[in-house]
Design an enzyme around this catalytic site. Sequence first.
Site, short mmCIF file in Angstrom:
data_model
loop_
_atom_site.label_atom_id
_atom_site.label_comp_id
_atom_site.label_asym_id
_atom_site.label_seq_id
_atom_site.Cartn_x
_atom_site.Cartn_y
_atom_site.Cartn_z
N SER A 113 -59.47 83.23 -14.88
CA SER A 113 -58.87 82.26 -15.47
C SER A 113 -57.86 82.72 -16.91
O SER A 113 -56.95 83.48 -16.29
CB SER A 113 -59.75 81.19 -15.93
N HIS A 114 -58.32 82.48 -17.78
CA HIS A 114 -57.51 82.53 -19.02
C HIS A 114 -57.59 83.65 -19.71
O HIS A 114 -57.42 84.21 -20.63
CB HIS A 114 -57.39 81.38 -19.97
N ASP A 278 -52.32 78.40 -17.60
CA ASP A 278 -53.19 79.51 -17.83
C ASP A 278 -53.00 80.72 -16.66
O ASP A 278 -52.21 80.66 -15.76
CB ASP A 278 -54.50 79.21 -18.07
N ASP A 280 -54.50 81.39 -13.91
CA ASP A 280 -54.57 81.00 -12.66
C ASP A 280 -53.98 79.60 -12.43
O ASP A 280 -54.04 79.22 -11.19
CB ASP A 280 -56.26 80.82 -11.90
N ASP A 282 -54.67 76.41 -13.69
CA ASP A 282 -55.27 75.17 -13.89
C ASP A 282 -55.30 74.36 -14.86
O ASP A 282 -55.50 73.14 -14.94
CB ASP A 282 -56.46 75.23 -12.95
N ARG A 283 -55.06 75.01 -16.35
CA ARG A 283 -54.77 74.53 -17.31
C ARG A 283 -53.58 74.09 -17.87
O ARG A 283 -52.38 74.51 -17.25
CB ARG A 283 -55.38 75.25 -18.37
N LYS A 377 -58.61 71.31 -11.51
CA LYS A 377 -57.53 70.69 -12.60
C LYS A 377 -56.41 71.59 -12.27
O LYS A 377 -56.27 72.54 -11.44
CB LYS A 377 -58.13 71.26 -13.94
N ARG A 497 -69.62 75.98 -29.67
CA ARG A 497 -68.25 74.99 -29.68
C ARG A 497 -68.87 73.67 -30.45
O ARG A 497 -69.82 72.93 -29.94
CB ARG A 497 -67.88 74.43 -28.28
C1 G1P Z 1 -64.79 76.34 -20.60
C2 G1P Z 1 -64.57 74.80 -21.00
C3 G1P Z 1 -64.74 73.79 -19.91
C4 G1P Z 1 -64.15 74.75 -18.65
C5 G1P Z 1 -64.57 75.78 -18.30
C6 G1P Z 1 -63.93 76.42 -16.99
O1 G1P Z 1 -66.32 76.49 -20.40
O2 G1P Z 1 -64.98 74.39 -22.26
O3 G1P Z 1 -64.23 72.49 -20.15
O4 G1P Z 1 -64.40 73.84 -17.31
O5 G1P Z 1 -64.25 76.52 -19.26
O6 G1P Z 1 -62.48 76.61 -17.26
P1 G1P Z 1 -67.18 76.81 -21.71
O7 G1P Z 1 -67.03 78.20 -21.98
O8 G1P Z 1 -67.16 75.64 -22.72
O9 G1P Z 1 -68.74 76.52 -20.85
ZN ZN Z 2 -57.91 78.66 -15.36
#
Ligand code: G1P
Ligand code: ZN
Length: 544
Positions: A113-114, A278, A280, A282-283, A377, A497
């Site tokens: 992902s990111h 991001d 991949d 999805d964000r 997403k 968080r």
């Molecule tokens: C984080 C985001 C959550 C998202 C996930 C995957 O997870 O807060 O909303 O679904 O990345 O992209 P977290 O690190 O808070 O568990």
């Molecule tokens: Zn992502």
Amino acid sequence: MDAKIVATRPFDGQRPGTSGLRKKVKVFRQPGYLENFVQAIFDTRADLEGGMLVLGGDGRYYNRQAIQVILRMAAANGVSEVLVGRGGILSTPATSCIIRKYRTQGGIILSASHNPGGPDEDFGIKFNTPNGGPAPETVTEAIYARTGEIDNYRTLEAADLDLDRLGEVKLGDTRVKIIDPVADYADLMESLFDFTAMRRLFDSGAFKMRFDAMHAVTGPYAREILENRIGATPGTVMNGEPLEDFGKGHPDPNLAHAKELVAMTKGENGLDFAAASDGDGDRNMVLGKDFFVTPSDSLAVLAANAQHAPGYKDGIAGIARSMPTSQAADRVAEALGIPCFETPTGWKFFGNLLDAGRITLCGEESFGTGSDHVREKDGLWAVLFWLNLLAARKQSVAEIVKEHWQGFGRNYYTRHDYEAVEPQAAGDLMDHLHRLLPDLPGTKFGNYQVEYADDFAYTDPIDGSRSEGQGVRVGFQGGSRIIYRLSGTGTEGATLRVYLEFFEADAARHDQETQEAMRPLILIARELAQIETRTGRTEPNVIT
Ligand code: G1P
Ligand code: ZN
């Protein structure tokens, strides 16, 4: 070509997190490590034998090598056809789209992902089920259990395939189709949104937009859709070349990591519309001139305006948001007379509601927005939805959001992250909060009186499955909230968080600076959890 059985060193078991298995590239490169996880997928998903699989990734370092490994294993495990994105590229939402469109038995997405990419950075793999969505816990648990049992994997002795040439080749008995990674997804977007109205916006010549692909997977998607199909000025897409290390950046579209883009929205000559996605795809982050749209507000605004987009012109069935996401969407749902579901953090919790037709739109505060068009997403989808709105309402981003606040009130929102906290301290902090919960209701902190305080649990309305311990909620009279959660995706220590939401009904007070307006609530949150004494941190490291 001979199928080969390779004995692999048994791993302790590779437990995938909320978003699949994510580790450093070095970990994935250990002999048999990736193979162990992939074999566990084939062993637990029996219908892949003789079935179809989608395969692609976000283009990060090790993507191409991993694809060759998985292709040989798919062939040795009897998969009848694999659809691979050219160059090994497929965004997460595009994978979801292709799984659904061609009714495959699932898909494998290679992405972290990111998270940054490169030889010393992260890699990841996840399996998506035939509905196009991330595997639910029952599936990931089965894969995990299997990774701890197997001591061999099946592969073929075969040379690497050319991933850059469209067309069909055979690998053993398996058909491998190298497909255009963008076309199916772009067609889907064209079926949902009014490309003609958007084209007029760009034709006017006065509308300035940039989309920042952050050198990650969405570059080719954004270029095809925005520049080729809609007719945005070439160059509208910036950082559009996917790079293995994302240009050494951190492909996470938020105020902290997309600074260059944010700066372009400031002042007289600022952009009218700016957006980013991001690693991949999805964000999403959405910005107007001098204006940042919080993801929570974005979901609410899209829901309230859904009828402007052709794909949603008949209205929406319901909305879902993750628990820490602001309650702005709840107010829209109430006004529309449709249900609003509050689910635990993670996209997978939306899957059942989408499949059952109970919701049309859903979103998370963490820059994730989507709908029933796929089961992930979808970053570009959100950007196109906003563009559709701007074209239909002929107003600026700020005007649209401010009018929304006038109608529904403003849910000021911010998230404070404390990263790389010592795990024991983070656990103790959560325990401390749990002990406080029973005594909190009725307690007053300045003007804020606690209405309820609990540890969020969720029962899926479709399959009845129960998820507990999903975060501490402290709700105040008047709709403000503080939420505490430990991240499930962080890779170093623990990440605390703290999500803060402050509801302001009075339109005369909608123009305050967010951190300023939320200061009292921020201080209550720190005091309540004893953040400084327990973690040694006086300030969060990331504020979004
Ligand atoms: C984080 C985001 C959550 C998202 C996930 C995957 O997870 O807060 O909303 O679904 O990345 O992209 P977290 O690190 O808070 O568990
Ligand atoms: Zn992502």
